[in-house]
Write a protein that holds these residues in place. Structure first.
Motif, PDB file in Angstrom:
ATOM      1  N   UNK A   3       0.820  -1.207   0.000  1.00 43.04           N
ATOM      2  CA  UNK A   3       0.000   0.000   0.000  1.00 43.04           C
ATOM      3  C   UNK A   3       0.858   1.263   0.000  1.00 43.04           C
ATOM      4  N   UNK A   4       0.227   2.346  -0.438  1.00 42.07           N
ATOM      5  CA  UNK A   4       0.764   3.690  -0.254  1.00 42.07           C
ATOM      6  C   UNK A   4      -0.310   4.465   0.500  1.00 42.07           C
ATOM      7  N   UNK A   5       0.112   5.210   1.503  1.00 46.48           N
ATOM      8  CA  UNK A   5      -0.830   5.952   2.341  1.00 46.48           C
ATOM      9  C   UNK A   5      -0.716   7.453   2.043  1.00 46.48           C
ATOM     10  N   UNK A   6      -1.857   8.077   1.794  1.00 50.19           N
ATOM     11  CA  UNK A   6      -1.875   9.544   1.639  1.00 50.19           C
ATOM     12  C   UNK A   6      -2.672  10.092   2.814  1.00 50.19           C
ATOM     13  N   UNK A  19      -5.573  10.459  -5.973  1.00 46.01           N
ATOM     14  CA  UNK A  19      -6.182  10.074  -7.254  1.00 46.01           C
ATOM     15  C   UNK A  19      -5.079   9.750  -8.273  1.00 46.01           C
ATOM     16  N   UNK A  20      -4.044  10.573  -8.277  1.00 44.19           N
ATOM     17  CA  UNK A  20      -2.940  10.356  -9.231  1.00 44.19           C
ATOM     18  C   UNK A  20      -2.264   9.004  -8.959  1.00 44.19           C
ATOM     19  N   UNK A  21      -2.026   8.713  -7.677  1.00 47.56           N
ATOM     20  CA  UNK A  21      -1.373   7.437  -7.355  1.00 47.56           C
ATOM     21  C   UNK A  21      -2.306   6.267  -7.696  1.00 47.56           C
ATOM     22  N   UNK A  22      -3.583   6.434  -7.403  1.00 46.30           N
ATOM     23  CA  UNK A  22      -4.564   5.387  -7.755  1.00 46.30           C
ATOM     24  C   UNK A  22      -4.500   5.082  -9.251  1.00 46.30           C
ATOM     25  N   UNK A  23      -4.356   6.107 -10.061  1.00 51.01           N
ATOM     26  CA  UNK A  23      -4.403   5.932 -11.522  1.00 51.01           C
ATOM     27  C   UNK A  23      -3.061   5.539 -12.135  1.00 51.01           C
ATOM     28  N   UNK A  24      -1.964   5.761 -11.419  1.00 50.25           N
ATOM     29  CA  UNK A  24      -0.655   5.576 -12.054  1.00 50.25           C
ATOM     30  C   UNK A  24       0.231   4.505 -11.436  1.00 50.25           C
ATOM     31  N   UNK A  25      -0.103   4.042 -10.220  1.00 52.23           N
ATOM     32  CA  UNK A  25       0.725   2.984  -9.638  1.00 52.23           C
ATOM     33  C   UNK A  25       0.275   1.636 -10.204  1.00 52.23           C
ATOM     34  N   UNK A  26       1.152   0.621 -10.163  1.00 53.86           N
ATOM     35  CA  UNK A  26       0.726  -0.702 -10.622  1.00 53.86           C
ATOM     36  C   UNK A  26      -0.535  -1.148  -9.872  1.00 53.86           C
TER      37      UNK A  26
END
Ligand SMILES: NC(=O)c1ccc[n+]([C@@H]2O[C@H](COP(=O)([O-])OP(=O)(O)OC[C@H]3O[C@@H](n4cnc5c(N)ncnc54)[C@H](OP(=O)(O)O)[C@@H]3O)[C@@H](O)[C@H]2O)c1
Length: 308
Positions: A3-6, A19-26
């Motif tokens: 996970x990545x936490x914002x 939103x950017x991480x949701x759309x761009x991370x694997x």
């Protein structure tokens, strides 16, 4: 699952970053986003797992820990971000803005920590400050954010943590309104009307495009090896602008003549909190170490105000 936490994913920057991480991370990396006020759970973008936490007191932090036991990175956007609110209750500002609970979590789980700091760590007496310029905040907000940088530098693994000093952030309206006036949107409304509006001609910033911050964050999350050499970086846009310059440039991009913009001195208004005059920053180091080209101001404004 990793996970990545914002943190602060219900806020202006946190919405864009999560939103950017949701759309761009694997796809096998989940994005978890926090909010603090019950009513704001819906502001966390769809597809981001929303968790309520008070990062000033630590209430709810176990829920965060349980939701992401394999945590690659934390992007710390949670803060009392309004200088007047910090001035009115400095202990509360410090309790949240110095992110002790976040640092403990990052250290426990071995996660990278990308902390969002501010240009308000500078005292406003010089132009184009860089990472080596002296810090001397003039208000409670700046003091709490400088204390946060120092806390992180002292308590985190140097090859896993960074404080990024953001200048004023501009960009499109967020998907969910954040309940306060955003400077670009305020200016846009002003320059599209005929009523006279005053803007400070002697307060300088390097406005930074929100999507550039998203790209910086993404590159720091995905880099196989930690790519930075310093604990703190300036993260401003490429141009030093007064607030009046900002308004005139927005007017030009929006096709307005800007005739209703009146330039005044910041000293003509009492905002109930000291505001540093010139906290423009030289941010070449961060962009060059990451190989990212910052968006030109006019291009960022154009992209921000275009109708979807
Ligand atoms: N916006 C700018 O121009 C700018 C410029 C320089 C630096 N920064 C820095 O960038 C970061 C993001 O700024 P922003 O403008 O996106 O801020 P923002 O819109 O005010 O969002 C603040 C976030 O912090 C959360 N929060 C507030 N109190 C909390 C608490 N006790 N526990 C946990 N979370 C809490 C809020 O959650 P709720 O919504 O649920 O209360 C919200 O998600 C901040 O660190 C700010 O200092 C911003």
């Amino acid at each position: 699952m990793t996970h990545v936490l914002v943190t602060g994913a219900s806020g202006y920057l946190g919405q864009f970053v999560s939103k950017h991480l949701r759309d761009n991370l694997p796809k096998d990396v989940g994005v978890v986003g926090t909010f603090s006020r019950e009513t704001n759970s819906k502001l966390v973008p769809e597809g981001v797992e929303a968790i309520q936490v008070n990062l000033g007191t630590g209430v709810g932090i176990d829920d965060v820990r349980n939701a992401c036991p394999r945590l690659a990175a934390i992007v710390n956007c949670a803060a009392i971000s309004q200088p007047k609110a910090c001035e009115d209750d400095e202990p509360a500002a410090r309790a949240l803005n110095v992110p002790e609970h976040v640092v403990t979590l990052a250290n426990e789980l071995g996660a990278r920590l990308l902390h969002i700091s501010t240009d308000q760590v500078y005292d406003g007496t010089r132009a184009n400050s860089n990472e080596d310029a002296p810090c001397a905040p003039v208000n409670a907000y700046g003091r709490s954010k400088l204390a946060a940088e120092e806390y992180i530098t002292k308590n985190c693994n140097a090859s896993k943590a960074v404080s990024l000093r953001s200048s004023i952030i501009y960009g499109p309206e967020p998907a969910s309104p954040v309940g306060r006036t955003l400077f670009l949107q305020f200016v846009l409304k002003a320059v599209q009307g005929n009523e006279p509006f005053t803007f400070f001609g002697d307060e300088y910033r390097n406005p930074v495009y929100v999507k550039d911050i998203c790209r910086i964050v993404e590159s720091l999350v995905v880099a196989p090896e930690w790519p930075l050499s310093k604990p703190v970086y300036c993260m401003g846009g490429p141009e030093r602008l007064s607030r009046a310059d900002f308004a005139r440039r927005v007017a030009a991009v929006a096709g307005s003549n800007g005739e209703n913009i009146e330039e005044v001195s910041a000293s003509s208004v009492n905002r109930g909190v000291k505001s540093p005059a010139d906290i423009s920053m030289e941010s070449k180091l961060l962009f060059s170490e990451l190989g990212i080209t910052p968006t030109a101001f006019d291009d960022g404004v154009k992209a921000s105000i275009k109708k979807p």
